[in-house]
Design a protein around this motif. Structure first.
Motif, PDB file in Angstrom:
ATOM      1  N   TYR A 273       0.812  -1.213   0.000  1.00  7.14           N
ATOM      2  CA  TYR A 273       0.000   0.000   0.000  1.00  7.14           C
ATOM      3  C   TYR A 273       0.850   1.270   0.000  1.00  7.14           C
ATOM      4  O   TYR A 273       0.543   2.239  -0.699  1.00  7.14           O
ATOM      5  CB  TYR A 273      -0.941  -0.009   1.215  1.00  7.14           C
TER       6      TYR A 273
ATOM      7  N   SER B 104       0.823   3.992  -3.032  1.00  5.23           N
ATOM      8  CA  SER B 104       0.429   5.365  -2.722  1.00  5.23           C
ATOM      9  C   SER B 104       1.499   6.356  -3.151  1.00  5.23           C
ATOM     10  O   SER B 104       1.199   7.402  -3.756  1.00  5.23           O
ATOM     11  CB  SER B 104       0.165   5.492  -1.221  1.00  5.23           C
TER      12      SER B 104
ATOM     13  N   ALA C 104       1.199   9.245  -6.072  1.00  3.89           N
ATOM     14  CA  ALA C 104       1.458  10.648  -5.744  1.00  3.89           C
ATOM     15  C   ALA C 104       2.534  11.241  -6.647  1.00  3.89           C
ATOM     16  O   ALA C 104       2.486  12.428  -6.995  1.00  3.89           O
ATOM     17  CB  ALA C 104       1.867  10.774  -4.274  1.00  3.89           C
TER      18      ALA C 104
ATOM     19  N   PRO D 217      -7.355   4.967  -9.006  1.00  4.59           N
ATOM     20  CA  PRO D 217      -7.907   6.113  -8.284  1.00  4.59           C
ATOM     21  C   PRO D 217      -9.244   6.584  -8.858  1.00  4.59           C
ATOM     22  O   PRO D 217     -10.154   6.928  -8.104  1.00  4.59           O
ATOM     23  CB  PRO D 217      -6.824   7.188  -8.433  1.00  4.59           C
TER      24      PRO D 217
ATOM     25  N   LEU E 127      -4.912   4.874   4.167  1.00  9.31           N
ATOM     26  CA  LEU E 127      -4.553   5.574   2.942  1.00  9.31           C
ATOM     27  C   LEU E 127      -5.688   5.494   1.929  1.00  9.31           C
ATOM     28  O   LEU E 127      -6.526   4.584   1.970  1.00  9.31           O
ATOM     29  CB  LEU E 127      -3.292   4.956   2.326  1.00  9.31           C
ATOM     30  N   ASP E 128      -5.694   6.431   0.986  1.00 13.20           N
ATOM     31  CA  ASP E 128      -6.682   6.369  -0.091  1.00 13.20           C
ATOM     32  C   ASP E 128      -6.578   5.048  -0.846  1.00 13.20           C
ATOM     33  O   ASP E 128      -7.598   4.471  -1.242  1.00 13.20           O
ATOM     34  CB  ASP E 128      -6.475   7.536  -1.065  1.00 13.20           C
ATOM     35  N   VAL E 129      -5.360   4.562  -1.038  1.00 16.30           N
ATOM     36  CA  VAL E 129      -5.166   3.308  -1.764  1.00 16.30           C
ATOM     37  C   VAL E 129      -5.847   2.148  -1.045  1.00 16.30           C
ATOM     38  O   VAL E 129      -6.411   1.254  -1.694  1.00 16.30           O
ATOM     39  CB  VAL E 129      -3.661   3.021  -1.955  1.00 16.30           C
ATOM     40  N   ASP E 130      -5.796   2.150   0.281  1.00 19.63           N
ATOM     41  CA  ASP E 130      -6.511   1.117   1.045  1.00 19.63           C
ATOM     42  C   ASP E 130      -7.989   1.112   0.675  1.00 19.63           C
ATOM     43  O   ASP E 130      -8.576   0.052   0.435  1.00 19.63           O
ATOM     44  CB  ASP E 130      -6.376   1.362   2.553  1.00 19.63           C
TER      45      ASP E 130
END
Length: 477
Positions: free
Chosen positions: A172, A176, A180, A192, A233-236
């Motif tokens: 993760y 991430s 980014a 995303p 995290l957003d990825v999670d």
């Protein structure tokens, strides 16, 4: 990320969790017959009746060091939306119905996670070897193909048996960082976009998202342990949405066919919602009457203490989850209120028993074959097996966290700490320390939920695995 490290004063040996393993009677290994069956299945390899999908550029996303890799994915855009290829480890070639391995998996129910070594659902020769979607290895999989429109809504879903080959094992943090930096893996470039769309759809449905950080245990590198408070995290969230998308597709298939096993949760009662509104009011969180709980929680800043406290209070809306089986008559309850959708577990068969049965049902339905008799025969026992293993997993997790918290604070009785009040009750509260990130009971009247306070450690019992605090007078900040 917040961390805390500690050791028992004067103790040089590595601290382990053997007492917890003994108390909860966790298995130390597998019976010889189970190991022999697993070795034989691993040596035989996958069956031959499979599509070759090794050209798909699949990748895995898991915590660093994970070897039991259940899922591999590749997400791509198309003119009218997205295509998600989601490969799930297929235990069909390895676990013979009615065999010793099958019986042992039913007895265990799921993988249990202990900081100094997991208690796996299946022998490692399978779960971390022949059945795991390790990189650069040809593996059998249940390959889902999910199409979504430009708004992220599911438009079609199919699953079939295939051979796949993961191109990379990612974690993760690295995913991430790559996103980014604008250098994502090509297979995740569209993640995303569809992840955000799926989160938006979830909010429209009324799904609850509690952005609580994970309290995790890690080795400290010196024979002890540390606690890590890891924000999500957003990825999670985006990766989780791909699993949820698959589970929702599976539930739809099962309900259309009249046979399956769902993960369900009843709607929270009016009393729980009133309590949450009372908590929001006491925390100073504005909650207009026309705004639902999902929208309110999604709009909070998880870094703020009052948001963390309200997330904790909102967990009362998620009580009562169950496994619901049906074969013929439709189930009385088919939805999961927390997801505001119909949902089934099918994406973690290496680590959770029920997923193997759900996957077999969907494979049969998509192939227009009857659901195997051995699957149908097992359905009535699955809820009890999974409920029992879920309860044990919760006990293991709590015992390990309690033990590490006591170890971290041993010898520090009388010291003062900064803390956030997560949940208050008459005469006591639950508080989260800033450093180390320990959660414990705190005595004191009028402790304000969602506020920062000063507390004093009054107990750290490593045998009883308990810690306790008291409020320092005038300690609100």
């Amino acid at each position: 990320m917040t961390t805390g490290t500690g050791r028992l004063p004067g103790q040089g040996a590595r601290l382990d969790f053997e007492r917890i393993r003994a108390e909860l009677e966790l298995p130390a290994g597998f019976p010889a017959q189970v190991l022999a069956e697993a070795e034989q299945a691993a040596a035989a390899g996958p069956d031959g009746d499979r599509a070759d999908a090794t050209d798909l550029p699949l990748v895995t996303i898991d915590p660093p060091g994970a070897e039991d890799l259940d899922q591999a994915l590749a997400v791509s855009r198309r003119d009218d939306g997205f295509v998600v290829h989601y490969a799930i480890a297929d235990l069909g070639p390895f676990v013979a119905p009615g065999g010793a391995l099958d019986a042992e998996a039913r007895r265990r129910g799921q993988t249990l996670y202990v900081p100094d070594g997991k208690v796996p659902l299946h022998p490692r020769v399978l779960s971390e070897g022949a059945a795991s979607l390790l990189p650069d290895q040809v593996r059998p999989a249940a390959l889902w193909t999910l199409t979504c429109d430009a708004d992220g809504e599911l438009t079609s879903a199919r699953v079939h048996r295939a051979l796949v080959r993961s191109r990379a094992r990612l974690d993760y943090g690295s995913v991430s960082a790559d996103l980014a930096a604008g250098t994502p893996h090509p297979s995740l470039e569209a993640l995303p976009a569809i992840g955000r769309l799926r989160r938006e759809r979830a909010l429209v449905r009324g799904a609850l998202e509690l952005a609580l950080p994970d309290q995790e245990i890690e080795p400290d590198g010196r024979g002890g342990w540390r606690l890590v408070l890891r924000p999500r995290l957003d990825v999670d969230a985006w990766n989780a949405e791909m699993s949820l998308l698959t589970g929702m597709a599976a539930a739809r298939m099962m309900l259309d066919a009249g046979v399956g096993v769902l993960r369900t949760l009843p709607e929270a009662g009016d009393g729980a919602l009133r309590q949450l509104r009372d908590s929001a009011r006491s925390l100073g969180v504005d909650w207009p009457r026309e705004v639902g709980p999902a929208e309110l929680l999604a709009g909070l800043d998880p870094a703020r203490p009052e948001a963390m406290a309200l997330f904790m209070d909102a967990t009362r809306l998620l009580r009562g989850a169950a496994y619901t089986v049906f074969d013929g008559a439709p189930p009385e309850l088919s939805t999961h209120a927390g997801l505001a959708a119909r949902y089934a577990h099918v994406t973690a068969p290496l680590r959770r028993l029920v997923d193997r049965f759900g996957t077999e049902i969907c494979l049969a339905l998509c192939a227009e074959r009857p659901v195997p008799d051995w699957v149908r025969a097992a359905l009535p026992e699955l809820p009890a097996l999974m409920t029992g293993s879920d309860a044990l997993a919760a006990r293991v997790g709590k015992a390990c966290l309690d033990q590490v918290e006591a170890w971290l604070l041993a010898g520090r009785v009388g010291e003062e700490f900064d803390a956030i009040v997560l949940r208050a009750d008459t005469g006591s509260a639950e508080v989260l320390l800033g450093d180390p990130p320990v959660i414990g009971k705190c005595a004191g009247e009028g402790l304000p939920e969602g506020e920062r306070v000063r507390v004093r450690l009054v107990e750290a019992d490593t045998e009883a695995r308990t810690v306790a605090f008291e409020r320092v007078n005038g300690g609100s900040r």
